[in-house]
Design an enzyme around this catalytic site. Structure first.
Site, PDB file in Angstrom:
ATOM      1  N   HIS A  38       0.866  -1.197   0.000  1.00 17.45           N
ATOM      2  CA  HIS A  38       0.000   0.000   0.000  1.00 17.45           C
ATOM      3  C   HIS A  38       0.894   1.236   0.000  1.00 17.45           C
ATOM      4  O   HIS A  38       1.342   1.703   1.051  1.00 17.45           O
ATOM      5  CB  HIS A  38      -0.923  -0.031   1.225  1.00 17.45           C
ATOM      6  CG  HIS A  38      -1.962   1.052   1.237  1.00 17.45           C
ATOM      7  ND1 HIS A  38      -3.174   0.918   1.907  1.00 17.45           N
ATOM      8  CD2 HIS A  38      -1.989   2.291   0.675  1.00 17.45           C
ATOM      9  CE1 HIS A  38      -3.883   2.028   1.749  1.00 17.45           C
ATOM     10  NE2 HIS A  38      -3.179   2.883   1.016  1.00 17.45           N
TER      11      HIS A  38
ATOM     12  N   HIS B 247       1.210   4.912  -2.381  1.00 17.17           N
ATOM     13  CA  HIS B 247       0.845   5.791  -3.499  1.00 17.17           C
ATOM     14  C   HIS B 247       2.128   6.471  -3.934  1.00 17.17           C
ATOM     15  O   HIS B 247       2.718   7.223  -3.136  1.00 17.17           O
ATOM     16  CB  HIS B 247      -0.183   6.826  -3.052  1.00 17.17           C
ATOM     17  CG  HIS B 247      -1.435   6.207  -2.486  1.00 17.17           C
ATOM     18  ND1 HIS B 247      -2.561   6.003  -3.232  1.00 17.17           N
ATOM     19  CD2 HIS B 247      -1.708   5.725  -1.246  1.00 17.17           C
ATOM     20  CE1 HIS B 247      -3.495   5.440  -2.472  1.00 17.17           C
ATOM     21  NE2 HIS B 247      -2.999   5.250  -1.265  1.00 17.17           N
TER      22      HIS B 247
ATOM     23  N   HIS C 199      -9.750   1.088  -1.263  1.00 19.68           N
ATOM     24  CA  HIS C 199      -9.643   1.662   0.078  1.00 19.68           C
ATOM     25  C   HIS C 199     -11.049   1.554   0.676  1.00 19.68           C
ATOM     26  O   HIS C 199     -12.032   1.982   0.055  1.00 19.68           O
ATOM     27  CB  HIS C 199      -9.260   3.135   0.012  1.00 19.68           C
ATOM     28  CG  HIS C 199      -7.813   3.395  -0.275  1.00 19.68           C
ATOM     29  ND1 HIS C 199      -7.161   2.881  -1.359  1.00 19.68           N
ATOM     30  CD2 HIS C 199      -6.885   4.134   0.407  1.00 19.68           C
ATOM     31  CE1 HIS C 199      -5.895   3.292  -1.335  1.00 19.68           C
ATOM     32  NE2 HIS C 199      -5.707   4.050  -0.285  1.00 19.68           N
TER      33      HIS C 199
ATOM     34  N   GLU D  65     -11.303   3.165   5.988  1.00 21.33           N
ATOM     35  CA  GLU D  65     -10.273   4.077   6.513  1.00 21.33           C
ATOM     36  C   GLU D  65     -11.009   5.147   7.326  1.00 21.33           C
ATOM     37  O   GLU D  65     -10.849   5.222   8.535  1.00 21.33           O
ATOM     38  CB  GLU D  65      -9.475   4.704   5.353  1.00 21.33           C
ATOM     39  CG  GLU D  65      -8.389   5.676   5.804  1.00 21.33           C
ATOM     40  CD  GLU D  65      -7.687   6.385   4.630  1.00 21.33           C
ATOM     41  OE1 GLU D  65      -8.256   6.415   3.513  1.00 21.33           O
ATOM     42  OE2 GLU D  65      -6.584   6.919   4.842  1.00 21.33           O
TER      43      GLU D  65
ATOM     44  N   ASP E  27       1.711   3.952   2.895  1.00 25.72           N
ATOM     45  CA  ASP E  27       0.659   4.786   2.279  1.00 25.72           C
ATOM     46  C   ASP E  27       1.253   5.977   1.509  1.00 25.72           C
ATOM     47  O   ASP E  27       1.389   5.907   0.290  1.00 25.72           O
ATOM     48  CB  ASP E  27      -0.340   5.247   3.350  1.00 25.72           C
ATOM     49  CG  ASP E  27      -1.720   5.564   2.793  1.00 25.72           C
ATOM     50  OD1 ASP E  27      -1.937   5.391   1.584  1.00 25.72           O
ATOM     51  OD2 ASP E  27      -2.599   5.967   3.580  1.00 25.72           O
ATOM     52  N   ASP E  28       1.572   7.057   2.204  1.00 31.20           N
ATOM     53  CA  ASP E  28       2.139   8.265   1.585  1.00 31.20           C
ATOM     54  C   ASP E  28       3.296   8.742   2.462  1.00 31.20           C
ATOM     55  O   ASP E  28       3.175   9.736   3.189  1.00 31.20           O
ATOM     56  CB  ASP E  28       1.058   9.357   1.496  1.00 31.20           C
ATOM     57  CG  ASP E  28      -0.135   8.900   0.684  1.00 31.20           C
ATOM     58  OD1 ASP E  28      -0.054   8.886  -0.549  1.00 31.20           O
ATOM     59  OD2 ASP E  28      -1.156   8.542   1.311  1.00 31.20           O
TER      60      ASP E  28
HETATM   61  N1  ADE Z   1      -4.679   8.725  -1.773  1.00 28.51           N
HETATM   62  C1  ADE Z   1      -3.446   8.742  -1.262  1.00 28.51           C
HETATM   63  N2  ADE Z   1      -3.465   8.321   0.010  1.00 28.51           N
HETATM   64  C2  ADE Z   1      -4.749   8.013   0.316  1.00 28.51           C
HETATM   65  C3  ADE Z   1      -5.408   7.534   1.468  1.00 28.51           C
HETATM   66  N3  ADE Z   1      -4.765   7.263   2.608  1.00 28.51           N
HETATM   67  N4  ADE Z   1      -6.739   7.354   1.416  1.00 28.51           N
HETATM   68  C4  ADE Z   1      -7.401   7.626   0.294  1.00 28.51           C
HETATM   69  N5  ADE Z   1      -6.831   8.089  -0.807  1.00 28.51           N
HETATM   70  C5  ADE Z   1      -5.512   8.283  -0.811  1.00 28.51           C
HETATM   71 ZN    ZN Z   2      -3.857   4.726   0.525  1.00 29.16          ZN
END
Ligand code: ADE
Ligand code: ZN
Length: 343
Positions: free
Chosen positions: A18, A20, A198, A201, A279-280
């Site tokens: 996971h 991005h 997703h 969350e 994630d990011d």
């Molecule tokens: N795009 C990038 N990170 C995300 C996240 N945690 N939830 C939804 N969309 C995303």
């Molecule tokens: Zn994500």
């Protein structure tokens, strides 16, 4: 003498499921690309950008994240971004990654579909050649946009479909349930793509049900709120559905108030197939190993728990069965060597 926890985690073979790629854009590279492409940024310094990364929810983050992606203009920009991520992953002991990107973030600002796709694929190939790290690419639909827009993206993606392992669904969750994308996800499945979404969350357990029952997902991204529903939790356990959980993301976006409240330990104890991911990472303060370490420290995860997360990252991957088995054997060998003090 046994190795310390950080060293143990770094040496543990693991996959990231996971991530991005646009979320791995570090402020330093953002500045470099802004200069390269003569784009004005609303920040003067790297420190000012970092200071803006204080989010109270998912939408807060998304607003800044889509703005940051504007510096990505050329194939080379995407290749550099991708390679920068893989260098971090490699340093963290990651050996495989299945990464998301959002074509619509780029095509909606007038960029041809091929620019991001070719650049990211070139970065993935470079990572394989130079670092020996394997990877697969998943294109995600932005759920705040329409299903019609997702169909248009699928049409643009046709020449690339044999290079994408699957499709995903991301962006603002609440108000945009998986059912909104039932038809386009069916079309994707008919084209041989694996399905991610997703769900859970910020959205309720109902969205996780929809991801399972309406989209027929192969993997759930996040899934935290599924724990609010014991019947749903049992179903996820029985189905062996992989959850790509992202602890530092959950902390940054206030999905949990404190890492000590994070459900990762509970997920493992319930028999859910949880994995640990970043994630990011440029926005949430930590790459893969940092997510393992801070979660382990906050929740008292044992080395057995960490090895389970690493095994889950391979068994839940979209690799073939032989490759999964090879990586899981490497985890087992590492854990045995670590226990006997030979690493
Ligand atoms: N795009 C990038 N990170 C995300 C996240 N945690 N939830 C939804 N969309 C995303
Ligand atoms: Zn994500």
């Amino acid at each position: 003498m046994s190795t310390d926890l950080a060293t143990f985690i770094r040496g543990l073979p693991k996959a990231e499921l996971h991530l991005h790629i646009e979320g791995s854009l570090e402020p330093e590279l953002m500045f470099e690309l802004a200069q390269r492409n003569r784009i004005a940024l609303p920040f003067d310094t790297v420190e000012a950008i970092r200071a803006a990364y204080a989010f109270s929810n998912l939408q807060d983050f998304l607003d800044i994240y889509y703005q940051g992606a504007g510096v990505l203009q050329t194939e080379r920009d995407f290749q550099d971004l991708t390679m920068a991520y893989f260098r971090r992953l490699h340093a963290d002991g990651g050996v495989h990654a299945e990464i998301f990107y959002d074509p619509q973030t780029h095509t909606d600002r007038g960029q041809p579909f091929s620019v991001a796709a070719d650049g990211i694929l070139a970065g993935m190939q470079q990572a394989e050649d130079e670092l020996g790290v394997s990877s697969k690419l998943i294109m995600s639909f932005l759920r705040h946009l329409s299903e019609e827009a997702a169909f248009e993206t699928l049409k643009q993606a046709e020449p690339y479909l044999d290079r994408f392992v699957g499709v995903g669904l991301d962006s603002g969750e609440v108000g945009h349930p998986p059912s909104k994308f039932a038809n386009v996800m069916k079309a994707c499945r008919e084209r041989g793509l694996l399905i991610n979404a997703h769900a859970g969350e910020e959205g309720p357990p109902e969205y996780v049900y929809e991801a399972l029952d309406i989209l027929g997902v192969d993997r759930i991204d996040h899934g935290n709120r599924a724990l609010e529903d014991p019947a749903l939790t049992r179903r996820l356990v029985d189905m062996g559905i992989t959850l790509t959980v992202c602890p530092l993301s959950n902390l940054s976006l206030c999905v949990v108030r404190d890492l000590k409240d994070h459900p990762m330990k509970r997920m493992l104890d319930l028999g859910l197939k949880a994995t640990c991911n970043s994630d990011d990472p440029a926005y949430f303060g930590g790459y893969l190993a940092e997510n393992y370490l801070r979660t382990a420290e906050a929740l008292g995860l044992t080395r057995d728990d960490l090895a389970t997360l690493a095994r889950n990252s391979f068994s839940g991957s979209f690799l073939g069965e032989a490759e999964k088995a090879k990586h899981i054997a490497a985890v087992d060998a590492y854990v045995a060597a670590s226990a006997s003090g030979t690493v």
